[in-house]
Enzyme design. Structure first.
Site, PDB file in Angstrom:
ATOM      1  CB  ALA A  11      -0.821  -0.195   1.208  1.00  0.00           C
ATOM      2  CG  ASN A  37       1.141  -2.174   3.255  1.00  0.00           C
ATOM      3  OD1 ASN A  37       1.895  -2.053   2.472  1.00  0.00           O
ATOM      4  ND2 ASN A  37       1.240  -1.270   4.459  1.00  0.00           N
ATOM      5  CE  LYS A  38       7.213  -5.433   5.538  1.00  0.00           C
ATOM      6  NZ  LYS A  38       8.611  -5.468   5.437  1.00  0.00           N
ATOM      7  CD  GLU A 170      14.186  15.058  -1.680  1.00  0.00           C
ATOM      8  OE1 GLU A 170      13.630  14.340  -1.395  1.00  0.00           O
ATOM      9  OE2 GLU A 170      13.653  16.023  -2.534  1.00  0.00           O
ATOM     10  CE  LYS A 379      10.378  17.172  -2.315  1.00  0.00           C
ATOM     11  NZ  LYS A 379      10.388  16.026  -3.190  1.00  0.00           N
TER      12      LYS A 379
HETATM   13  P1  FAD Z   1       6.540   2.130  -1.926  1.00  0.00           P
HETATM   14  O1  FAD Z   1       5.727   3.522  -1.713  1.00  0.00           O
HETATM   15  O2  FAD Z   1       7.701   2.227  -1.026  1.00  0.00           O
HETATM   16  O3  FAD Z   1       5.503   1.178  -1.184  1.00  0.00           O
HETATM   17  C1  FAD Z   1       5.892  -0.024  -0.788  1.00  0.00           C
HETATM   18  C2  FAD Z   1       4.670  -0.663   0.029  1.00  0.00           C
HETATM   19  O4  FAD Z   1       4.893  -1.970   0.271  1.00  0.00           O
HETATM   20  C3  FAD Z   1       4.842  -0.152   1.651  1.00  0.00           C
HETATM   21  O5  FAD Z   1       3.708   0.285   2.229  1.00  0.00           O
HETATM   22  C4  FAD Z   1       5.561  -1.184   2.349  1.00  0.00           C
HETATM   23  O6  FAD Z   1       5.248  -1.328   3.859  1.00  0.00           O
HETATM   24  C5  FAD Z   1       4.991  -2.598   1.822  1.00  0.00           C
HETATM   25  N1  FAD Z   1       5.721  -3.730   1.665  1.00  0.00           N
HETATM   26  C6  FAD Z   1       7.075  -3.982   1.590  1.00  0.00           C
HETATM   27  N2  FAD Z   1       7.569  -5.197   1.625  1.00  0.00           N
HETATM   28  C7  FAD Z   1       6.330  -5.853   2.045  1.00  0.00           C
HETATM   29  C8  FAD Z   1       5.916  -7.159   2.390  1.00  0.00           C
HETATM   30  N3  FAD Z   1       6.821  -8.165   2.195  1.00  0.00           N
HETATM   31  N4  FAD Z   1       4.725  -7.471   2.819  1.00  0.00           N
HETATM   32  C9  FAD Z   1       3.672  -6.480   2.776  1.00  0.00           C
HETATM   33  N5  FAD Z   1       3.854  -5.339   2.443  1.00  0.00           N
HETATM   34  C10 FAD Z   1       5.137  -4.927   2.140  1.00  0.00           C
HETATM   35  N6  FAD Z   1       9.903   9.763  -5.882  1.00  0.00           N
HETATM   36  C11 FAD Z   1       9.515  11.132  -6.628  1.00  0.00           C
HETATM   37  O7  FAD Z   1       8.820  10.925  -7.471  1.00  0.00           O
HETATM   38  N7  FAD Z   1       9.502  12.280  -5.951  1.00  0.00           N
HETATM   39  C12 FAD Z   1      10.191  12.281  -4.806  1.00  0.00           C
HETATM   40  O8  FAD Z   1      10.083  13.736  -4.451  1.00  0.00           O
HETATM   41  C13 FAD Z   1      10.920  11.299  -3.988  1.00  0.00           C
HETATM   42  N8  FAD Z   1      11.576  11.549  -3.217  1.00  0.00           N
HETATM   43  C14 FAD Z   1      11.920  10.476  -2.334  1.00  0.00           C
HETATM   44  C15 FAD Z   1      12.414  10.972  -0.870  1.00  0.00           C
HETATM   45  C16 FAD Z   1      13.196   9.502  -0.389  1.00  0.00           C
HETATM   46  C17 FAD Z   1      13.737  10.114   1.122  1.00  0.00           C
HETATM   47  C18 FAD Z   1      13.024   8.493  -0.701  1.00  0.00           C
HETATM   48  C19 FAD Z   1      13.806   7.389   0.069  1.00  0.00           C
HETATM   49  C20 FAD Z   1      12.415   8.158  -2.188  1.00  0.00           C
HETATM   50  C21 FAD Z   1      11.855   9.294  -2.755  1.00  0.00           C
HETATM   51  N9  FAD Z   1      11.220   9.136  -3.937  1.00  0.00           N
HETATM   52  C22 FAD Z   1      10.639  10.068  -4.766  1.00  0.00           C
HETATM   53  C23 FAD Z   1      11.117   7.610  -4.534  1.00  0.00           C
HETATM   54  C24 FAD Z   1       9.840   7.003  -4.116  1.00  0.00           C
HETATM   55  O9  FAD Z   1       9.680   7.297  -2.816  1.00  0.00           O
HETATM   56  C25 FAD Z   1       9.666   5.422  -4.516  1.00  0.00           C
HETATM   57  O10 FAD Z   1      10.220   5.491  -6.001  1.00  0.00           O
HETATM   58  C26 FAD Z   1       8.112   5.188  -4.231  1.00  0.00           C
HETATM   59  O11 FAD Z   1       7.913   5.295  -2.877  1.00  0.00           O
HETATM   60  C27 FAD Z   1       7.945   3.851  -4.777  1.00  0.00           C
HETATM   61  O12 FAD Z   1       6.635   3.475  -4.862  1.00  0.00           O
HETATM   62  P2  FAD Z   1       6.056   1.966  -4.593  1.00  0.00           P
HETATM   63  O13 FAD Z   1       4.812   1.996  -4.627  1.00  0.00           O
HETATM   64  O14 FAD Z   1       6.905   1.059  -5.346  1.00  0.00           O
HETATM   65  O15 FAD Z   1       6.660   1.407  -3.116  1.00  0.00           O
HETATM   66  P1  NAD Z   2      20.249   6.893  -6.645  1.00  0.00           P
HETATM   67  O1  NAD Z   2      20.692   5.736  -7.544  1.00  0.00           O
HETATM   68  O2  NAD Z   2      19.649   8.014  -7.539  1.00  0.00           O
HETATM   69  O3  NAD Z   2      21.497   7.767  -6.331  1.00  0.00           O
HETATM   70  C1  NAD Z   2      22.562   6.877  -5.388  1.00  0.00           C
HETATM   71  C2  NAD Z   2      24.025   7.790  -5.489  1.00  0.00           C
HETATM   72  O4  NAD Z   2      24.902   6.802  -4.683  1.00  0.00           O
HETATM   73  C3  NAD Z   2      24.626   7.988  -6.838  1.00  0.00           C
HETATM   74  O5  NAD Z   2      25.006   9.043  -7.052  1.00  0.00           O
HETATM   75  C4  NAD Z   2      25.710   6.883  -6.795  1.00  0.00           C
HETATM   76  O6  NAD Z   2      26.837   7.124  -7.675  1.00  0.00           O
HETATM   77  C5  NAD Z   2      26.114   6.873  -5.456  1.00  0.00           C
HETATM   78  N1  NAD Z   2      26.836   5.834  -4.925  1.00  0.00           N
HETATM   79  C6  NAD Z   2      26.699   4.186  -5.477  1.00  0.00           C
HETATM   80  N2  NAD Z   2      27.607   3.577  -4.687  1.00  0.00           N
HETATM   81  C7  NAD Z   2      28.164   4.490  -3.961  1.00  0.00           C
HETATM   82  C8  NAD Z   2      29.250   4.236  -3.282  1.00  0.00           C
HETATM   83  N3  NAD Z   2      29.848   2.907  -2.723  1.00  0.00           N
HETATM   84  N4  NAD Z   2      30.116   5.130  -2.472  1.00  0.00           N
HETATM   85  C9  NAD Z   2      29.539   6.489  -2.661  1.00  0.00           C
HETATM   86  N5  NAD Z   2      28.478   6.779  -3.384  1.00  0.00           N
HETATM   87  C10 NAD Z   2      27.925   5.894  -4.093  1.00  0.00           C
HETATM   88  O7  NAD Z   2      19.496   6.841  -5.183  1.00  0.00           O
HETATM   89  P2  NAD Z   2      18.606   7.285  -4.429  1.00  0.00           P
HETATM   90  O8  NAD Z   2      19.084   8.900  -4.412  1.00  0.00           O
HETATM   91  O9  NAD Z   2      18.447   6.510  -3.181  1.00  0.00           O
HETATM   92  O10 NAD Z   2      17.218   7.547  -5.144  1.00  0.00           O
HETATM   93  C11 NAD Z   2      16.541   6.460  -5.314  1.00  0.00           C
HETATM   94  C12 NAD Z   2      15.371   6.814  -6.487  1.00  0.00           C
HETATM   95  O11 NAD Z   2      14.505   7.579  -5.673  1.00  0.00           O
HETATM   96  C13 NAD Z   2      15.743   7.542  -7.586  1.00  0.00           C
HETATM   97  O12 NAD Z   2      15.128   7.049  -8.650  1.00  0.00           O
HETATM   98  C14 NAD Z   2      15.613   8.868  -7.375  1.00  0.00           C
HETATM   99  O13 NAD Z   2      15.506   9.434  -8.681  1.00  0.00           O
HETATM  100  C15 NAD Z   2      14.429   8.638  -6.522  1.00  0.00           C
HETATM  101  N6  NAD Z   2      14.329  10.093  -5.740  1.00  0.00           N
HETATM  102  C16 NAD Z   2      13.806  10.916  -6.215  1.00  0.00           C
HETATM  103  C17 NAD Z   2      13.518  12.117  -5.226  1.00  0.00           C
HETATM  104  C18 NAD Z   2      12.991  13.562  -5.676  1.00  0.00           C
HETATM  105  O14 NAD Z   2      12.385  13.427  -7.110  1.00  0.00           O
HETATM  106  N7  NAD Z   2      13.153  14.864  -5.103  1.00  0.00           N
HETATM  107  C19 NAD Z   2      14.088  12.067  -4.101  1.00  0.00           C
HETATM  108  C20 NAD Z   2      14.610  10.963  -3.511  1.00  0.00           C
HETATM  109  C21 NAD Z   2      14.845   9.817  -4.143  1.00  0.00           C
END
Ligand code: FAD
Ligand code: NAD
Length: 405
Positions: A11, A37-38, A170, A379
């Protein structure tokens, strides 16, 4: 005739959007919908850097799933998926099992550690509500303990972030806002705090607009971050990491807090269940079905969609997961109504905004570059839009971000 059963696993953004769209599209007489969902809550993964740094309470990041699903149409099962038995069309859960006719796998991703020694044991991740809460409390504990010890351990005030992708940047934006508060709260000299970001690629935010990258780097450097670019984390040990450039002899950086934010892979359930995958992600068919399985859709971080323009996978994001969720709901509705033509997925990229704390950001939205307050406002618009798409105006009013500068 027996009604078909649609089972949605996860979820998060993809799974919850699939569910709320399906509950609108499908009549109760047409199919049963089960969501697994977990937890009994959904969390905004995209806000976890805030909860991790402690600039936002973790309860603000999550909301009850029951707030957005119609219990008369959706059967919610709180349980953990253990494995998917594709041959028997059955999902094994920790506390039971559930059969399906149509399955949507939306279980998100996991940190990719590339097999680097010690990371799983000694580094923190920004992965879910619990990991964020643990990281926030750990940092706070280091500050609280610093002045308690007769012999001051400066490593308690040393924080390393591995990876300067969007997650790392971030988190650093939030952390640099939180550190002055922690210093004030625990009587710690700000100049004793050391924040290091280690990035293996030759630049921060590889592939992003260089002008915006410079803005982010200079902003974070001004707030106390030291960047080690072209430098990879090679190993984590208790209280330290080993880093190095290329094949050079690695050297040690001491830090009681190491945050691993260097990438994601698909959920381990995917490989465990025998799907062919690349780093845990399944290259799905254009209609988002898993190759060879007419009744299994995979979306979000566990799926892989190729950007044909550059012949490389789209980065896994909430934006793409939600668009996939909308399409899967329509495709499943078509299948249960015996329509043979399914829609193909095309990613509509609306842009990317990367926050640098609550009041600053960089981004490219509809092709336009933004920095500062304008980007930060965008944002919040993006964050509120995600709430709106799943829970409508009511959810935005409850959980939305409205602070304007
Ligand atoms: P998720 O949203 O991660 O959901 C997965 C769900 O599955 C969760 O509810 C989890 O509890 C559940 N689940 C997992 N394993 C199990 C299991 N075994 N059994 C039951 N339930 C389970 N993307 C953007 O587009 N814009 C952003 O600004 C952005 N910012 C980000 C900031 C951070 C800090 C991070 C970490 C990521 C960010 N991302 C952003 C990436 C984005 O969050 C992910 O790509 C997105 O959450 C993926 O959606 P999903 O539905 O695949 O999984
Ligand atoms: P990422 O893969 O985008 O970035 C990981 C970074 O770690 C890369 O720059 C890579 O070169 C570096 N790296 C890899 N191995 C390393 C090592 N051994 N030592 C040091 N650096 C190393 O991963 P992320 O930032 O976790 O993002 C995951 C996904 O979530 C991406 O698709 C990203 O676009 C998305 N995301 C989006 C937003 C946003 O849109 N604002 C915010 C957070 C995450």
């Amino acid at each position: 005739m027996r009604k078909p059963k649609i089972v949605i696993l996860g979820a998060g953004y993809g799974g919850l959007l699939t569910t709320v769209r399906l509950q609108k599209l499908i009549g109760v007489n047409e199919a049963d919908i089960v969501l697994v969902n977990k937890n009994d809550y959904h969390y905004e993964t995209t806000w976890l850097h805030e909860a991790s740094a402690g600039t936002m309470h973790h309860d603000k990041v999550r909301y009850d799933i029951s707030n957005v699903i119609e219990r008369s149409k959706v059967d919610f099962v709180q349980d953990t998926v253990v494995e998917i038995n594709k041959d028997e069309k059955k999902v094994i859960l920790e506390k039971g099992e559930v059969n399906y006719d149509y399955l949507v796998i939306a279980l998100g991703g996991e940190p990719e550690t590339f097999g680097i020694k010690g990371l799983k044991e000694y580094a923190f991740g920004i992965t879910n509500v619990n990991s964020s809460r643990q990281l926030r409390e750990h940092i706070e504990y280091q500050f609280a303990t610093y002045n308690m010890e007769a012999e001051k351990n400066d490593n308690r005030l040393s924080i390393v972030v591995g990876g300067a992708g969007f997650t790392g940047i971030e988190f650093l934006g939030e952390l640099t806002n939180r550190i002055p508060e922690l210093c004030h709260e625990y009587d710690v000299d700000f100049h004793k705090v050391k924040i290091t970001c280690v990035e293996a690629a030759p630049t921060v935010l590889p592939g992003f607009d260089p002008e915006l990258v410079n803005y982010a780097v200079s902003t974070l450097e001004r707030k106390g971050v030291e960047f080690l670019i072209g430098t990879a984390i090679k190993e984590a040990t208790p209280g330290a990491i080993l880093v190095g450039k290329g094949d050079e002899e690695p050297y040690e950086i001491k830090a009681e807090t190491v945050v691993w934010a260097a990438g994601v892979r698909g959920n381990a359930i995917i490989e465990k269940s025998g799907f062919e995958a690349m780093r845990g992600r399944v290259k799905v068919n254009p209609d988002l079905r898993a190759p060879g399985f007419d009744n299994v859709f995979i979306i979000g971080d566990s799926s892989l969609v190729i950007n044909e323009e550059i012949n490389r996978p789209y980065p896994p994001t909430a934006q793409i997961a939600m668009q996939q969720g909308e399409l899967v709901a329509r495709n499943i509705a078509a299948l249960i109504r015996n329509k043979s033509e399914l829609e193909s997925f095309t990613f509509d990229n609306k842009g990317t905004v990367c926050s640098l704390g609550e009041d600053d950001a960089i981004g490219v939205v509809f092709g336009k570059k933004l920095t500062g307050a304008k980007a930060s406002f965008m944002k919040k618009v993006v964050d509120n839009r995600a709430l709106y798409m799943i829970g409508g105006a009511g959810l935005v009013m409850k959980k939305g971000k409205f602070k304007v500068f």
